[in-house]
Design an enzyme around this catalytic site. Structure first.
Site, PDB file in Angstrom:
ATOM      1  CG  ASN A   1      -1.761   1.240   1.334  1.00  0.00           C
ATOM      2  OD1 ASN A   1      -2.737   1.367   0.594  1.00  0.00           O
ATOM      3  ND2 ASN A   1      -1.421   2.165   2.229  1.00  0.00           N
ATOM      4  CD  GLU A   2      -1.730   5.636   0.155  1.00  0.00           C
ATOM      5  OE1 GLU A   2      -2.797   6.057  -0.348  1.00  0.00           O
ATOM      6  OE2 GLU A   2      -1.277   6.077   1.238  1.00  0.00           O
ATOM      7  N   PRO A   3       3.548   2.719  -1.500  1.00  0.00           N
ATOM      8  CG  PRO A   3       4.498   1.785  -3.398  1.00  0.00           C
ATOM      9  CD  PRO A   3       3.180   1.963  -2.704  1.00  0.00           C
TER      10      PRO A   3
ATOM     11  CG  HIS B   1      -4.613   4.753  -3.504  1.00  0.00           C
ATOM     12  ND1 HIS B   1      -3.977   4.548  -2.290  1.00  0.00           N
ATOM     13  CD2 HIS B   1      -5.096   3.541  -3.898  1.00  0.00           C
ATOM     14  CE1 HIS B   1      -4.092   3.272  -1.961  1.00  0.00           C
ATOM     15  NE2 HIS B   1      -4.751   2.647  -2.923  1.00  0.00           N
TER      16      HIS B   1
END
Length: 535
Positions: A204-206, A298
């Site tokens: 998630n969202e690196p 996202h």
């Protein structure tokens, strides 16, 4: 002729056969908006996975949700063996605890939500942590300057020994392939049931790890550090379930798309998503199998109205006006929102979906597109309903594979109402169709149109019309189709629509007789969403 013991009877009947020829509609007449639809143009399936919501409890989701997601910051350091996780900068900060599950049974933070999805005949996305470290304890705040191995265990893609569903809690190691093996063992039909699959998300969202998860990501993430993690983890998942669909890179937003949030090697490698797609393709060719199935992003709108970002609870006139326009940045090559993105980066329209589709075509053809988190604000306001309806309509029209809205407010009545427009407009389960076709509005700044039919039932036609303006307008509708319609059933949401439970509910208005050939006029109230069922 029919015959039985009583005797014979003969009768004559006339049968009209639909030859499939398209009927040209009449001119509906003068109106403020003209909506033109053609069921023989731009026809393609709508992915059922665009009607998604973040979470795993279907009792808390909008009507007709088809896709859940176990995702967010909590899952980056999730230890599936013990259910320990770390909040990152969201709480503590960097608080390790049992927030995801107080159970010590392996995977129990995941199992109930997957079971809920299966029971709801729906799909779910499960996050597989790939960053490299997961919580070793539930002992509270972590000092981000302390040795990593004092509070975290290495999280590795491949276990060098035999996999088990009862992991070794003494080896100070956690393995991603064993997690997937365990999940597959618990839900073995998910890999073959097309109605309720498990999708696998590569963390998630690196791009934000170095801030949201400073407790484990101590230095800015580089392109050439992240890609090996992605390739190894995707391969580990595919080793266990070859047909599994993987989502990545789960990027947080625009600056992540462009340069992995100012990664140190961005100047060397160029645009991040171009690099990511090309490297995943190269690794796939080397391994002889597809490693990335879905490019996942996202999107929390950066558009502003009156200097205020639309993604909030501000429903003032300027913000609401910007909010109802914001979804145009998903597709419209002529629309430039007011935001830092258009001012400093694109210098013009964002046209996000066409832009991403172009990257996919150039770098890794066949990859699908998803938005596992998105929001345009105003969940408790008619402007939020309009933005959400437009988002869902756009995702279906533009061939997006999956989407999960992320709720940001405690009152979500209008956002839930937007889902009802597509998934349960009559309160009895009637939904927008599964096949999209051409629908245009004469003034895209003030109106939107989406049309559908059902595969196998082409004469069940449903359209959704949106009036974004603060004034009511007349609308002329004309549809080219193989059937002549006689009646339009109407369902509608406005700012005054009733609330039932956690959702506004579409009003069922009087049917409209269609006396012209597949054309009629009607009035659309100010800031309204209207379902037209053609009969």
């Amino acid at each position: 002729t029919a015959a039985n013991a009583v005797g014979n009877t003969t009768a004559q009947a006339t049968v009209t056969v639909n030859t499939g020829a398209f009927i040209t509609p009449d001119n509906p007449g003068a109106a403020d908006f003209q909506f033109v639809m053609h069921s023989g143009q731009n026809v393609h399936p709508i992915s059922k996975w665009i009607y998604g919501f973040n979470g795993g409890d279907w009792s808390q989701m909008p009507n007709g949700t088809t896709l859940g997601r176990l995702g967010g910051n909590r899952w980056t350091a999730y230890n599936w063996e013990t259910n320990a996780s770390n909040a990152g900068s969201d709480y503590g900060p960097y608080h390790s605890d049992n927030y995801l599950s107080s159970s010590t049974i392996p995977g129990e933070a995941v199992r109930p939500s997957v079971a809920n999805a299966q029971a709801a005949n729906a799909a779910i996305i499960v996050t597989v942590p790939i960053q490299g470290w997961v919580s070793a304890d539930e002992a509270g705040n972590v000092d981000p300057t302390s040795p990593l191995n004092s509070r975290f265990f290495p999280n590795l893609a491949k276990k060098p020994t035999a996999l088990t569903t009862t992991p070794d809690l003494t080896d100070a190691r956690v393995y991603q392939d064993e997690f997937v093996h365990w999940l597959d063992n618990r839900f073995p039909t998910a890999k073959t049931d097309v109605n309720k699959p498990i999708f696998y998300m590569l963390d998630n969202e690196p791009d934000l790890w170095n801030s949201t998860h400073l407790e484990v990501q101590r230095a800015a993430l580089r392109y050439d550090q992240f890609l090996p993690l992605s390739i190894a983890s995707a391969g580990a998942i595919k080793d266990q379930i070859p047909q599994a669909q993987t989502f990545g890179p789960v990027s947080y937003g625009w600056n992540g798309f462009v340069n992995l949030q100012n990664a140190p090697d961005a100047g060397t490698h160029g645009d991040f998503l171009d690099y990511y797609l090309s490297q995943m393709k190269s690794a796939s060719l080397t391994q002889g199998r597809r490693l990335l199935d879905v490019l996942d992003l996202h999107w929390y709108s950066e558009a502003q109205g009156g200097g205020v970002r639309v993604v909030n609870q501000d429903n003032s006139a300027a913000v609401a006006a910007a909010r109802v326009q914001a979804p145009r940045s998903l597709w419209d090559t002529t629309y430039t929102e007011t935001s830092w993105i258009t001012q400093y980066s694109t210098l013009g329209p964002i046209q996000l979906i066409p832009r991403m589709m172009t990257k996919i075509t150039a770098q890794y053809p066949g990859t699908k597109l998803a938005f596992s988190e998105y929001n345009h604000g105003g969940e408790d306001h008619i402007s939020g309903a309009i933005a959400e309806v437009d988002s869902l309509g756009i995702f279906g029209r533009e061939n997006v594979f999956a989407a999960n809205v992320w709720p940001l407010q405690s009152v979500e009545t209008f956002m839930f109402g937007a889902f009802r427009i597509f998934r349960n407009y009559d309160g009895a389960g009637a939904a927008f169709g599964d096949t999209s076709f051409s629908a245009s509005a004469s003034d895209v700044a003030k109106a939107s149109a989406y049309s559908s039919l059902d595969a196998g039932h082409p004469n069940r036609v449903v359209s959704v019309l949106v009036n974004k303006d603060t004034a009511s307008h007349t609308a002329g509708l004309a549809i080219t189709h193989t059937q002549r319609f006689s009646t339009a059933q109407i369902y509608q949401i406005t700012a005054a629509s009733p609330v039932q439970g956690n959702s506004v509910v579409p009003n069922h208005l009087a049917n409209i007789p269609i006396t012209l050939v597949n054309a009629f006029t009607m009035t659309l109230p100010a800031q309204s969403i209207t379902v037209v069922v053609w009969n």
